[in-house]
Design an enzyme around this catalytic site. Sequence first.
Site, PDB file in Angstrom:
ATOM      1  N   GLN A  20     -22.758  -2.951 -13.574  1.00 50.28           N
ATOM      2  CA  GLN A  20     -23.168  -3.074 -12.251  1.00 50.28           C
ATOM      3  C   GLN A  20     -24.237  -1.802 -12.036  1.00 50.28           C
ATOM      4  O   GLN A  20     -23.979  -0.575 -12.794  1.00 50.28           O
ATOM      5  CB  GLN A  20     -22.081  -2.720 -11.187  1.00 50.28           C
ATOM      6  CG  GLN A  20     -21.118  -3.691 -11.076  1.00 50.28           C
ATOM      7  CD  GLN A  20     -21.730  -5.168 -10.602  1.00 50.28           C
ATOM      8  OE1 GLN A  20     -22.669  -4.985  -9.889  1.00 50.28           O
ATOM      9  NE2 GLN A  20     -20.683  -6.036 -10.249  1.00 50.28           N
ATOM     10  N   CYS A  26     -44.772  -5.991  -6.563  1.00 51.09           N
ATOM     11  CA  CYS A  26     -43.704  -6.168  -7.608  1.00 51.09           C
ATOM     12  C   CYS A  26     -42.617  -7.040  -7.260  1.00 51.09           C
ATOM     13  O   CYS A  26     -42.066  -7.652  -8.210  1.00 51.09           O
ATOM     14  CB  CYS A  26     -43.188  -4.837  -8.164  1.00 51.09           C
ATOM     15  SG  CYS A  26     -41.575  -4.484  -7.665  1.00 51.09           S
ATOM     16  N   TYR A  56     -14.397 -14.057 -15.217  1.00 48.72           N
ATOM     17  CA  TYR A  56     -15.539 -13.516 -15.371  1.00 48.72           C
ATOM     18  C   TYR A  56     -15.487 -11.717 -15.335  1.00 48.72           C
ATOM     19  O   TYR A  56     -16.194 -11.069 -14.443  1.00 48.72           O
ATOM     20  CB  TYR A  56     -16.304 -14.012 -14.198  1.00 48.72           C
ATOM     21  CG  TYR A  56     -16.268 -15.364 -13.701  1.00 48.72           C
ATOM     22  CD1 TYR A  56     -17.339 -16.333 -14.646  1.00 48.72           C
ATOM     23  CD2 TYR A  56     -15.477 -15.938 -13.073  1.00 48.72           C
ATOM     24  CE1 TYR A  56     -17.215 -17.439 -14.259  1.00 48.72           C
ATOM     25  CE2 TYR A  56     -15.301 -17.387 -12.742  1.00 48.72           C
ATOM     26  CZ  TYR A  56     -16.201 -18.332 -13.418  1.00 48.72           C
ATOM     27  OH  TYR A  56     -16.122 -19.407 -13.351  1.00 48.72           O
ATOM     28  N   CYS A 100     -22.426 -12.414  -5.584  1.00 49.56           N
ATOM     29  CA  CYS A 100     -23.634 -11.696  -5.254  1.00 49.56           C
ATOM     30  C   CYS A 100     -24.468 -12.885  -4.591  1.00 49.56           C
ATOM     31  O   CYS A 100     -25.771 -12.786  -4.496  1.00 49.56           O
ATOM     32  CB  CYS A 100     -24.236 -11.219  -6.307  1.00 49.56           C
ATOM     33  SG  CYS A 100     -24.392 -12.179  -7.431  1.00 49.56           S
ATOM     34  N   CYS A 146     -43.495   2.995  -1.001  1.00 46.45           N
ATOM     35  CA  CYS A 146     -43.844   2.654  -2.293  1.00 46.45           C
ATOM     36  C   CYS A 146     -45.282   1.778  -2.376  1.00 46.45           C
ATOM     37  O   CYS A 146     -45.578   1.211  -1.570  1.00 46.45           O
ATOM     38  CB  CYS A 146     -42.697   1.650  -2.642  1.00 46.45           C
ATOM     39  SG  CYS A 146     -43.023   0.625  -3.821  1.00 46.45           S
TER      40      CYS A 146
HETATM   41  N1  SAH Z   1     -16.652  -8.327 -13.188  1.00 50.20           N
HETATM   42  C1  SAH Z   1     -17.647  -7.905 -13.884  1.00 50.20           C
HETATM   43  C2  SAH Z   1     -18.675  -8.607 -14.345  1.00 50.20           C
HETATM   44  C3  SAH Z   1     -19.327  -9.623 -13.448  1.00 50.20           C
HETATM   45  S1  SAH Z   1     -20.847 -10.405 -13.757  1.00 50.20           S
HETATM   46  C4  SAH Z   1     -18.028  -6.365 -13.417  1.00 50.20           C
HETATM   47  O1  SAH Z   1     -18.056  -6.207 -12.240  1.00 50.20           O
HETATM   48  O2  SAH Z   1     -18.940  -5.746 -13.848  1.00 50.20           O
HETATM   49  C5  SAH Z   1     -20.406 -12.131 -14.314  1.00 50.20           C
HETATM   50  C6  SAH Z   1     -19.850 -12.258 -15.659  1.00 50.20           C
HETATM   51  O3  SAH Z   1     -19.520 -13.470 -15.870  1.00 50.20           O
HETATM   52  C7  SAH Z   1     -20.824 -11.819 -16.820  1.00 50.20           C
HETATM   53  O4  SAH Z   1     -20.142 -10.780 -17.715  1.00 50.20           O
HETATM   54  C8  SAH Z   1     -20.870 -13.126 -17.722  1.00 50.20           C
HETATM   55  O5  SAH Z   1     -20.958 -12.986 -18.901  1.00 50.20           O
HETATM   56  C9  SAH Z   1     -19.539 -14.015 -17.212  1.00 50.20           C
HETATM   57  N2  SAH Z   1     -19.720 -15.332 -17.404  1.00 50.20           N
HETATM   58  C10 SAH Z   1     -20.746 -16.124 -17.070  1.00 50.20           C
HETATM   59  N3  SAH Z   1     -20.430 -17.666 -17.145  1.00 50.20           N
HETATM   60  C11 SAH Z   1     -19.044 -17.513 -17.629  1.00 50.20           C
HETATM   61  C12 SAH Z   1     -18.099 -18.717 -17.849  1.00 50.20           C
HETATM   62  N4  SAH Z   1     -18.648 -19.899 -17.687  1.00 50.20           N
HETATM   63  N5  SAH Z   1     -17.009 -18.213 -18.265  1.00 50.20           N
HETATM   64  C13 SAH Z   1     -16.503 -17.001 -18.316  1.00 50.20           C
HETATM   65  N6  SAH Z   1     -17.585 -15.765 -18.009  1.00 50.20           N
HETATM   66  C14 SAH Z   1     -18.557 -15.933 -17.655  1.00 50.20           C
END
Ligand code: SAH
Length: 464
Positions: A295, A92, A324, A420, A86
């Site tokens: 994702q 970056c 979440y 993560c 790269c």
């Molecule tokens: N499980 C999903 C998303 C994970 S990302 C997947 O695998 O695609 C984390 C998510 O948490 C995001 O969509 C974000 O909007 C949500 N989030 C962040 N803070 C939050 C809160 N206080 N209460 C509920 N959701 C929340």
Amino acid sequence: MNPSCKIFLNLSILKEGEFVKKVELKCDRLNERGQGVGQYGRETFEIPNFLPKEVGIFSFDEDKKYQKFKLIKILKTSPMRTEVKCDVFNLCGGCQLLHMKYDDQIAFKQRIVEECFKKGKLPFKIDTIIPAKKQTAYRNKMQVAYKYREGKIVYGFYEEESHRIIHLNHCLVQSERQNEIVKYVQQIMQQLKLSPYNEDKRTGLIRFVLVREAHVTGEVMVIVVTNGDIFPSRSEFVKRLKDKFPYITTIIQNINNRKTSIILGEEERILFGKGYIEDYLLGIKFKISSKAFFQINPEQTEKLYQKVEEYASLTGTEVVVDAYSGVGTIGMVLAKKAKQVIGVESSKQAVSNASANAYENKIRNIKFYCHDATEFLKQMVKDNVGIDVLVMDPPRSGSTTEFLNAILSLKPQKVIYVSCDPTTLVRDLKVLEGAYKIENKTIVDMFVGTYHVECVTLMSRTKE
Ligand code: SAH
């Protein structure tokens, strides 16, 4: 005497009228961001692109706060090192581990997570890490900014923690299609005399271009972020892009004239196609709109969700919470083997996508709620709702103590934590430690070439 010839170690040499010191350094270990760590006198250095047991010559600028050491030459190379393909590596900031062989990247990630667990005095052994087959071109989303530099339009990613764009020709982790679209936009801008945005003056038209690609259906969305509503030569822009790349299925203009580092504005206009793309994860169809969280590594995401499924080992009688939940991906994967799934997510758009996705896929035993996850769980405790499995996938900052205390009151048999950030993961697991035992955990390598890790942990209840 020509001062620039005086390149002796530990000697100050004259460079552009200044004295710059050259030093020989040895790397002792890697820190959690993959930087080489060692000692220079009383100073501990952390240098990117420097591997354990390597020795190198560096320039040393005492006055600088960051990047005091700059690599001149590696004298002794580690067997972990591989050729970096790269041009903007280390500039970056997107990928930090490209100089490391893939097996070593995996071993590094495993060690970092294990160290986090050890520090937290939690069982640290990890199930075999799930490596990625695709080590390049794995991302399904690319976003670049456009700018003028010395009279020319350049595009690229922002340098870490700065407003400087690192000009890009080709990015390894993005697909060919994504790379060729953003490059061609630069050419169309030149041909049609469309100016890139100037952050200081807040003038110019095109701020960013985002490309989202569906790995199963092959659909491609291009989002052009403009500074304001007016888009001169709009139809010609769209025509040229479509003619060149017939695989593009939708083009969107997103309007963002605010002084902000957030890429997408509120208002949008569909210039071509249906305004969204559709993709599949584990056979379930998902509608992905411009702003929906999805994702970025679809192949590894499937493996991650399969791991969640395996850890949940549902029999069809369980009530599951997907906290979440984003656009409802995990909940929908689990719904086929659960009695009922309750999803909670704070983003309105994500919840509306999740409900539509469930409807489209004829998944009827799932319901999504738009709430703060902590408040929602506290309410579940008040309402005395019985749950069997709780899956949580919070943002990097982790969850809240109140959320975790609510789990302790709700007493699900299993808690599956997708994370993560291993530091916040361990912090949160400690709250559950008294009543839950860590059964298993693994890492899914979603972000090859970077130090980021995605961890899944299964805990089961030890108390009645
Ligand atoms: N499980 C999903 C998303 C994970 S990302 C997947 O695998 O695609 C984390 C998510 O948490 C995001 O969509 C974000 O909007 C949500 N989030 C962040 N803070 C939050 C809160 N206080 N209460 C509920 N959701 C929340």
